[in-house]
Structure formats: C-alpha cells, structure tokens
Design a protein around this motif. Structure first.
Motif, PDB file in Angstrom:
ATOM      1  N   ARG A 113       0.826  -1.207   0.000  1.00 40.40           N
ATOM      2  CA  ARG A 113       0.000   0.000   0.000  1.00 40.40           C
ATOM      3  C   ARG A 113       0.865   1.263   0.000  1.00 40.40           C
ATOM      4  NH1 ARG A 113      -3.868   2.427   4.262  1.00 40.40           N
ATOM      5  NH2 ARG A 113      -5.553   3.288   2.988  1.00 40.40           N
ATOM      6  N   GLN A 114       1.910   1.287   0.831  1.00 44.90           N
ATOM      7  CA  GLN A 114       2.779   2.467   0.878  1.00 44.90           C
ATOM      8  C   GLN A 114       3.518   2.665  -0.444  1.00 44.90           C
ATOM      9  OE1 GLN A 114       5.298   1.847   4.306  1.00 44.90           O
ATOM     10  NE2 GLN A 114       3.813   2.738   5.711  1.00 44.90           N
ATOM     11  N   TRP A 166      -0.517  -5.861  -5.653  1.00 43.96           N
ATOM     12  CA  TRP A 166      -0.565  -4.830  -6.689  1.00 43.96           C
ATOM     13  C   TRP A 166      -1.466  -5.251  -7.853  1.00 43.96           C
ATOM     14  CZ3 TRP A 166       5.443  -3.955  -6.833  1.00 43.96           C
ATOM     15  CH2 TRP A 166       5.807  -3.055  -5.803  1.00 43.96           C
ATOM     16  N   ARG A 167      -1.488  -6.555  -8.130  1.00 46.10           N
ATOM     17  CA  ARG A 167      -2.218  -7.071  -9.281  1.00 46.10           C
ATOM     18  C   ARG A 167      -3.606  -7.584  -8.900  1.00 46.10           C
ATOM     19  NH1 ARG A 167       3.256 -10.336 -11.261  1.00 46.10           N
ATOM     20  NH2 ARG A 167       4.510  -8.434 -11.497  1.00 46.10           N
ATOM     21  N   SER A 168      -4.043  -7.284  -7.685  1.00 53.42           N
ATOM     22  CA  SER A 168      -5.342  -7.789  -7.240  1.00 53.42           C
ATOM     23  C   SER A 168      -6.508  -7.073  -7.910  1.00 53.42           C
ATOM     24  CB  SER A 168      -5.456  -7.691  -5.712  1.00 53.42           C
ATOM     25  OG  SER A 168      -5.332  -6.352  -5.256  1.00 53.42           O
ATOM     26  N   LYS A 188     -14.261  -7.793 -10.097  1.00 50.94           N
ATOM     27  CA  LYS A 188     -13.007  -8.032 -10.814  1.00 50.94           C
ATOM     28  C   LYS A 188     -11.779  -7.831  -9.931  1.00 50.94           C
ATOM     29  CE  LYS A 188     -15.007  -6.973 -15.297  1.00 50.94           C
ATOM     30  NZ  LYS A 188     -14.947  -6.139 -16.529  1.00 50.94           N
ATOM     31  N   LEU A 189     -11.998  -7.803  -8.622  1.00 43.82           N
ATOM     32  CA  LEU A 189     -10.892  -7.726  -7.685  1.00 43.82           C
ATOM     33  C   LEU A 189     -10.626  -9.108  -7.093  1.00 43.82           C
ATOM     34  CD1 LEU A 189     -11.639  -4.662  -7.885  1.00 43.82           C
ATOM     35  CD2 LEU A 189     -10.909  -4.466  -5.506  1.00 43.82           C
ATOM     36  N   SER A 190      -9.362  -9.481  -7.043  1.00 46.19           N
ATOM     37  CA  SER A 190      -8.976 -10.771  -6.468  1.00 46.19           C
ATOM     38  C   SER A 190      -8.851 -10.645  -4.953  1.00 46.19           C
ATOM     39  CB  SER A 190      -7.645 -11.228  -7.062  1.00 46.19           C
ATOM     40  OG  SER A 190      -7.138 -12.349  -6.359  1.00 46.19           O
ATOM     41  N   THR A 191      -9.337 -11.657  -4.235  1.00 41.56           N
ATOM     42  CA  THR A 191      -9.277 -11.591  -2.770  1.00 41.56           C
ATOM     43  C   THR A 191      -7.855 -11.750  -2.251  1.00 41.56           C
ATOM     44  OG1 THR A 191      -9.759 -13.952  -2.642  1.00 41.56           O
ATOM     45  CG2 THR A 191     -11.621 -12.416  -2.464  1.00 41.56           C
ATOM     46  N   VAL A 192      -7.005 -12.497  -2.933  1.00 40.83           N
ATOM     47  CA  VAL A 192      -5.619 -12.762  -2.528  1.00 40.83           C
ATOM     48  C   VAL A 192      -5.575 -13.315  -1.105  1.00 40.83           C
ATOM     49  CG1 VAL A 192      -3.282 -11.872  -2.206  1.00 40.83           C
ATOM     50  CG2 VAL A 192      -4.722 -10.903  -4.012  1.00 40.83           C
ATOM     51  N   ARG A 193      -5.326 -14.595  -0.996  1.00 38.99           N
ATOM     52  CA  ARG A 193      -5.188 -15.214   0.320  1.00 38.99           C
ATOM     53  C   ARG A 193      -3.825 -15.897   0.379  1.00 38.99           C
ATOM     54  NH1 ARG A 193      -6.315 -19.884   3.337  1.00 38.99           N
ATOM     55  NH2 ARG A 193      -7.224 -19.419   5.398  1.00 38.99           N
ATOM     56  N   HIS A 194      -2.879 -15.229   1.049  1.00 42.79           N
ATOM     57  CA  HIS A 194      -1.495 -15.728   1.099  1.00 42.79           C
ATOM     58  C   HIS A 194      -1.218 -16.374   2.449  1.00 42.79           C
ATOM     59  CE1 HIS A 194       2.856 -15.697   0.092  1.00 42.79           C
ATOM     60  NE2 HIS A 194       2.981 -15.615   1.406  1.00 42.79           N
ATOM     61  N   ARG A 195      -0.776 -17.632   2.418  1.00 51.18           N
ATOM     62  CA  ARG A 195      -0.346 -18.330   3.622  1.00 51.18           C
ATOM     63  C   ARG A 195       0.998 -18.984   3.301  1.00 51.18           C
ATOM     64  NH1 ARG A 195      -3.929 -15.589   4.609  1.00 51.18           N
ATOM     65  NH2 ARG A 195      -5.843 -15.997   5.809  1.00 51.18           N
ATOM     66  N   GLY A 203      -5.928 -10.039   0.688  1.00 52.42           N
ATOM     67  CA  GLY A 203      -6.179  -8.855  -0.103  1.00 52.42           C
ATOM     68  C   GLY A 203      -7.667  -8.684  -0.291  1.00 52.42           C
ATOM     69  N   PRO A 204      -8.109  -7.922  -1.269  1.00 51.71           N
ATOM     70  CA  PRO A 204      -7.294  -7.184  -2.242  1.00 51.71           C
ATOM     71  C   PRO A 204      -6.698  -5.920  -1.642  1.00 51.71           C
ATOM     72  CG  PRO A 204      -9.601  -6.721  -2.592  1.00 51.71           C
ATOM     73  CD  PRO A 204      -9.551  -7.769  -1.516  1.00 51.71           C
ATOM     74  N   LEU A 205      -5.820  -5.286  -2.412  1.00 60.63           N
ATOM     75  CA  LEU A 205      -5.160  -4.072  -1.961  1.00 60.63           C
ATOM     76  C   LEU A 205      -6.089  -2.871  -2.097  1.00 60.63           C
ATOM     77  CD1 LEU A 205      -2.415  -2.924  -0.962  1.00 60.63           C
ATOM     78  CD2 LEU A 205      -1.886  -2.411  -3.355  1.00 60.63           C
ATOM     79  N   ASN A 206      -6.098  -2.040  -1.080  1.00 58.64           N
ATOM     80  CA  ASN A 206      -6.917  -0.826  -1.098  1.00 58.64           C
ATOM     81  C   ASN A 206      -6.142   0.317  -1.743  1.00 58.64           C
ATOM     82  OD1 ASN A 206      -8.938   0.992  -0.645  1.00 58.64           O
ATOM     83  ND2 ASN A 206      -8.516   1.263   1.537  1.00 58.64           N
ATOM     84  N   ALA A 207      -5.791   0.124  -3.005  1.00 56.49           N
ATOM     85  CA  ALA A 207      -5.096   1.142  -3.800  1.00 56.49           C
ATOM     86  C   ALA A 207      -5.331   0.818  -5.262  1.00 56.49           C
ATOM     87  CB  ALA A 207      -3.597   1.149  -3.486  1.00 56.49           C
ATOM     88  N   VAL A 208      -5.462   1.839  -6.100  1.00 61.12           N
ATOM     89  CA  VAL A 208      -5.794   1.611  -7.509  1.00 61.12           C
ATOM     90  C   VAL A 208      -4.582   1.088  -8.279  1.00 61.12           C
ATOM     91  CG1 VAL A 208      -7.630   3.314  -7.538  1.00 61.12           C
ATOM     92  CG2 VAL A 208      -5.295   4.022  -8.111  1.00 61.12           C
ATOM     93  N   PRO A 209      -4.802   0.401  -9.407  1.00 64.01           N
ATOM     94  CA  PRO A 209      -3.703  -0.165 -10.186  1.00 64.01           C
ATOM     95  C   PRO A 209      -2.860   0.917 -10.865  1.00 64.01           C
ATOM     96  CG  PRO A 209      -5.786  -0.489 -11.321  1.00 64.01           C
ATOM     97  CD  PRO A 209      -6.118   0.046  -9.962  1.00 64.01           C
TER      98      PRO A 209
END
Length: 437
Positions: A113-114, A166-168, A188-195, A203-209
C-alpha cells in the motif's frame, strides 16, 4: 558505433551526514533537512541520470560495534530513505528514486500500500532496492535471525506477495464511468489469500492499479543466491565486479542465465556496474594522485580500517596489522561480498596491512588499474564497457553538492558529446526510461 548507457547514482552514505569528514562540510548544509538532497536530485536529472539509489541500514549494528559505526558516521546515523523519497519526487520530473527497503521491516500488505501510494504520487518513478540484511532482524521481531539464503527465500516470498496485491485489481476493475456513477467493479478484484512460510495476509489491496508499470525492483548481492534473486525478480541489478571484459561478460551471463531459468528474458533487466571515479582536470593531476597513494602511512590505513570496521561490524583497528586476517572473526550475517572486497585476490594468509594498503592505493583509468583520470579517460572506459554489451553504470558517493559537481562538471559534457549519456528523458516514469534503450 557508440551506444547510450544508463546512468545512476548510488547514495552510499544513505540519508545520513552528507560531507562529514571532508572540508566541504563547511558549506553548512543541514543533512537532516531535504534541501541538500533536492539540490542534488535536480543536478542528477539535469545531467541525464535515470535514477538515484539511496543506501540504508536500519540497524546501528550489534551493541559491541555501535561505536564503530557512529564515531566517524560511516555506518550511522541514517534516517529512513523511504520518507525522503517524496521530497526528491517533488523537486524533479523524471528522475527515478530508489530507497533501500528490507523485507524484515515491512509487512507485505503495508508495504504494497505504501509503495503503491508513492508510485502514484511520483508519476511512476519509484524503485525499491531490496536488501536482505539479516543483522537488523532483532529490531523488528523476536524471531530467530535467518541465514543468508533463507533471507533471500523470505525476500522472494515478500516480493511475490506484494506483487500479488498490486495485481489484485484485474483488467476492467477500475471503471471510472461518470455517466453510470460506477467508479470500480468489485467483482473483478482478487481476494488474494497468502499463507506462506514467513507471511500470512489477505487482499485485495486498497489502492488503484498502476498506469505506467510497477515500481522498479533493484537488488545488490553477488552471491549465487543473490544473482539468482536478481535474475528472477529485478529490473536493475547493482553489480560489483572487476571491469575487464572477461569478468563483465561472465557476470552478465550469470544474471541473464538466472533470468532465463526463471522464465524471463535477458532484456528484462539492466545491469549497472558500480564505479567511484576520481575525475581530474589533467593527466598530470591524475598521476600525482596515484603516486601519492602508493605508500600510505599508518594513519591512512587506520582510516580505511575504520570504514571497513563499520561495513563489516568488526573492529579491524584492534587487530595486529602484521598478522594474517582470520575471516572467522566475521559474523554469519556479514556480507560475503564485503569480506571478499576486503581480501580481494590476496588470499587469507596475507597480513591485514597488505589488505588495507591495497585498498588505499589508487590506480589510473588509462591503464585500467583504477578509477583516477580525466573525463575523456573515463568516457573511454564507458565506451569500452558498451562494446561488451554493458547496460550502464552507477556512480558512487554522498549527496553533497561538492561531491556531485567534482565528479560531473567535466564528465557530463564529454559523455554527451560522445552519445553515451542521454540528453532527454521520456515520459512514463522510471520503467519507461529504463526501457528506452
């Protein structure tokens, strides 16, 4: 035919006391304020440089070595380069700014995000110099310190996770249709679940592409694992190697092989060799500097030992100059590349005096024994590197205006007249300028 090359500046002192230890300190710049860095950034952009990489070390080292690092300001203090970046973006229009970041210091979602925010604010000119310094680990958690290769494994998981965030936002997710009052399509936003082994986040990231590419990834590191990381992940590799044809070609081949093994193209990254030249007004001046360095006294050797002690977090000044250097005194976290730069090709059996004397001695650009010489002689070297397929160079030093002008005033016109250094940047941010040639 002369080919253009990319130029960058490696801010070796980081966001630290610029000019400390030199007479130029009496120009009275305040290194804690942005003005000195903004002035330097404008100079580099005017000179046609692509980027500035800001070194960093978040740690002052172990309790036993803190004094080594702060006494002469070799290893600290250092303020956070990520927070300096917006001031440099504000002062320039095209220059890429590449703060050093450590995966141990930033959780992936916060980092994504930063960094995304800075990429948008800067007009897509952000780069990230990803380092795997393990000596700083104790500042960020109570977890055990990772070994060299494991730290690269963590960095790859970290970077892969950031890129997934970033690609979410998938294609068409950002709609911006004022007629229908639809800003974005959440389907059209990917949830992104990383383990993963080191990180867990959603995710997804709260920032625009991004519109002009992701932040450029830069990496140092000359170990096999470091070169593999660069080949698989980096847009720019900060290279340290002897500048003879065989060494340059061999180094580049290792990086390119690693890129191809990772499913990338050799053209996907730029390899920039780091050089710290001493540009002189005449051949005679260059000869005098080299001759004066041939027989350093003990005071000069102690000064070099202090600098090396800071880098290696080991007090070399307490060792006997006449005894061989026992490399076992260096901690596991100390960069193998840093140790190798101290030892060179002299072997571990050589006395410490021999190693320090070799570092004190300067050489001439003209005979390729070093980096002291005129602007034309340095341009000859850069042209030669270009004939071997080189992508560019990183000049090395602090950000004091005296340092920059001493290096660049005569060099920039010579490089431009020869067609080596760009006159104009292209629009589209750092990635676009790296791809321009």
């Amino acid at each position: 035919m002369t080919r253009p090359q990319h130029f960058g500046w490696f801010l070796a002192r980081g966001f630290g006391p610029q000019g400390w230890g030199y007479p130029s300190l009496d120009w009275d710049y305040d290194w804690t304020r942005p003005e000195i860095y903004q002035e330097a950034a404008r100079t580099l952009e005017q000179a046609g440089f692509d980027l500035v990489i800001i070194e960093d070390a978040p740690s002052l080292g172990s309790p036993d070595t803190i004094d080594l690092r702060v006494r002469h300001a070799f290893g600290g203090p250092k303020h956070d380069p990520l927070l300096l970046a917006p001031y440099l973006f504000q002062a320039t229009r095209h220059l890429g700014v590449v703060p050093t970041v450590n995966p141990a210091a930033y959780l992936p979602y916060t980092a994504a995000r930063q960094f995304s925010t800075l990429q948008h604010l800067s007009g897509h000119r952000l780069g990230l110099n990803v380092v795997t310094d393990t000596g700083s680990a104790r500042h960020f958690s109570a977890a055990a310190q990772l070994g060299h290769d494991a730290a690269y494994d963590r960095a790859e998981e970290w970077l892969s996770g950031i890129r997934s965030l970033w690609r979410s936002w998938g294609d068409g997710a950002l709609v911006g249709d004022r007629e229908t009052d639809v800003f974005a399509d959440g389907s059209k936003l990917s949830t992104v679940r990383h383990r993963g082994e080191h990180y867990s986040f959603d995710g997804p990231l709260n920032a625009v592409p991004f519109t002009d590419g992701e932040p450029a990834i830069v990496s140092p590191g000359g170990s096999g694992r470091g070169l593999g990381f660069a080949g698989a992940n980096s847009d720019v590799q900060l290279a340290l190697a002897p500048l003879d044809e065989a060494s340059v070609r061999a180094y580049r081949a290792k990086i390119h092989d690693a890129a191809i093994a990772a499913g990338r193209s050799a053209d996907d990254l730029k390899i920039l060799f780091a050089i710290q030249p001493v540009i002189t007004a005449s051949v005679e001046e260059a000869d005098r500097i080299v001759a004066a360095s041939a027989h350093p006294d003990d005071a000069a050797l102690v000064q070099i030992a202090r600098k090396q002690s800071s880098d290696l977090e080991t007090d070399l000044t307490a060792l006997d100059l006449e005894r061989p250097l026992d490399v076992s005194i260096f901690g596991e976290h100390v960069s193998r590349g840093s140790i190798q730069r101290l030892i060179g090709d002299r072997g571990e059996d050589a006395p410490l005096r021999v190693h320090l004397t070799a570092l004190a001695r300067a050489g001439r650009i003209a005979d390729r024994s070093g980096f002291v010489g005129t602007a034309d002689e340095f341009a000859d070297l850069i042209e030669e590197l270009g004939e071997w397929g080189n992508d560019g160079v990183l000049l090395w030093g602090d950000f004091h205006p005296v340092t920059l002008h001493r290096t660049l005033d005569e060099l920039v016109p010579v490089l431009r007249r020869r067609g080596i250094l760009r006159r104009d940047h292209v629009d589209g941010g750092l990635q676009a300028n790296l791809r321009a040639f």
